[in-house]
Write an enzyme that holds these catalytic residues in place. Structure first.
Site, PDB file in Angstrom:
ATOM      1  N   SER A  77       0.839  -1.191   0.000  1.00  0.00           N
ATOM      2  CA  SER A  77       0.000   0.000   0.000  1.00  0.00           C
ATOM      3  C   SER A  77       0.880   1.250   0.000  1.00  0.00           C
ATOM      4  CB  SER A  77      -0.960  -0.052   1.192  1.00  0.00           C
ATOM      5  OG  SER A  77      -1.994   0.883   1.048  1.00  0.00           O
TER       6      SER A  77
ATOM      7  N   ASP B 193      -8.104  -6.518  -4.939  1.00  0.00           N
ATOM      8  CA  ASP B 193      -7.767  -5.323  -4.163  1.00  0.00           C
ATOM      9  C   ASP B 193      -8.839  -4.248  -4.348  1.00  0.00           C
ATOM     10  OD1 ASP B 193      -6.637  -3.038  -3.032  1.00  0.00           O
ATOM     11  OD2 ASP B 193      -4.622  -3.520  -3.735  1.00  0.00           O
TER      12      ASP B 193
ATOM     13  N   HIS C 279      -6.574  -6.426  -0.286  1.00  0.00           N
ATOM     14  CA  HIS C 279      -5.706  -5.440   0.356  1.00  0.00           C
ATOM     15  C   HIS C 279      -5.537  -5.783   1.830  1.00  0.00           C
ATOM     16  CE1 HIS C 279      -3.726  -1.554  -0.584  1.00  0.00           C
ATOM     17  NE2 HIS C 279      -3.842  -1.332   0.702  1.00  0.00           N
TER      18      HIS C 279
END
Length: 298
Positions: free
Chosen positions: A111, A248, A276
């Protein structure tokens, strides 16, 4: 100057002093004679967000380092008094390597951590054995891609946008835990099974580690300038793995493909079902994907 606060703890826990009076909590796992692997987590997330099971699997082949960013976990929380730009967090990663006397390391960023790894590829390639990026978009200022245009790139899931609107709100511990588990449920994606108790336990451990249930939000407020450097990635020579997470909800496909195309040394590998989040169900395949990459560059 950076320093290890307690140099007698090179394999367990220590604190590293960086700039502006910030002190970062750092944990090392594994044999320090093995190639170092630095785990760089995302925005407003403690280093404990890297699953213990993943750290243990990676430590079979690496000396694994994970840490709390500024304003997360046990690291200094002082953004209101001493604000900093996001790019300063990339400098913190190098400061940790310096303090631990690690000349070069494999780096894995998730991320926002993947954004920081892109900055490390540009500014500190001599310190990287390899790079792995997951759950991250290409930093701004990239050269146009004739096959993947900006208008082809989807944004975050609307369910996340609704939750993010509540980020930083004051909640009691029970309400905060419910919010965090709801957040993880969306981050997990809709393919891999979601175990709410797995993530509730993770958040209880993070709260105990941090000493608070307050939800950190400093990185959402930090200066984003100096990040328009995507075109420079065309000069990267460090072996780079970009992991495509097909489920994601923040950076869905084709974000990973676009990032991989911008880096000439990049390989794109898909981890089926990955969103994610890093649930136990995906940890073994993720660990294998990372070590297959690092094993060829150690």
């Amino acid at each position: 100057m950076t320093r290890v606060t307690d140099p007698k703890l090179p394999r367990h826990e220590t604190f590293v002093d960086v700039t502006d009076g910030y002190r970062l909590w750092v944990q090392t796992t594994g044999d320090p004679e093995r190639p170092a692997l630095l785990l760089v987590m995302g925005a407003n997330a403690s280093g404990l967000s890297w699953p213990d099971e993943l750290v243990e699997l990676l430590s079979r082949d690496h000396f694994v380092v994970r840490y709390d960013h500024r304003d997360t976990g046990r690291s200094t929380h002082a953004f209101a008094e001493r604000p900093y730009p996001i790019r300063a967090l990339a400098d913190d990663a190098i400061a940790i390597l310096d303090a631990l006397r690690i000349p070069r390391a494999h780096v894995v960023g998730m991320s926002m951590g993947g954004t920081l790894v892109q900055l490390l590829l540009l500014d500190h390639p001599d310190r990287l054995l390899s790079a792995t990026i997951l759950g991250s978009a290409l930093i701004g200022g990239a050269a146009p891609d004739p096959d993947i245009k900006d208008e082809d790139l989807p944004g975050p899931d609307p369910r996340l946008l609704a939750l993010w609107a509540e980020l930083g709100q004051e909640r009691d511990a029970e309400a905060e835990l419910r919010w965090r588990v709801a957040h993880w449920r969306v981050l997990n994606g809709d393919v891999l099974p979601f175990d709410p108790e797995e993530f509730a336990d993770l958040e209880r451990r993070i709260a105990a580690h941090s000493g608070t249930w307050h939800s950190p939000a400093a990185h959402a407020l930090a200066d984003q300038s100096g990040m328009e450097r995507g075109a420079e990635l065309a000069k990267v020579s460090v072996p780079t793995l970009v992991i495509d997470a097909p489920e994601d909800p923040i950076t869905p496909p084709p974000h990973a493909a676009r990032l991989a195309r911008a880096i000439p040394t990049a390989t794109l590998v898909t981890v089926p079902g990955l969103g994610h989040a890093l649930p136990r169900a995906v940890v073994p395949s993720l660990a294998t994907t990372i070590t297959d990459h690092t094993g060829r560059r150690s």
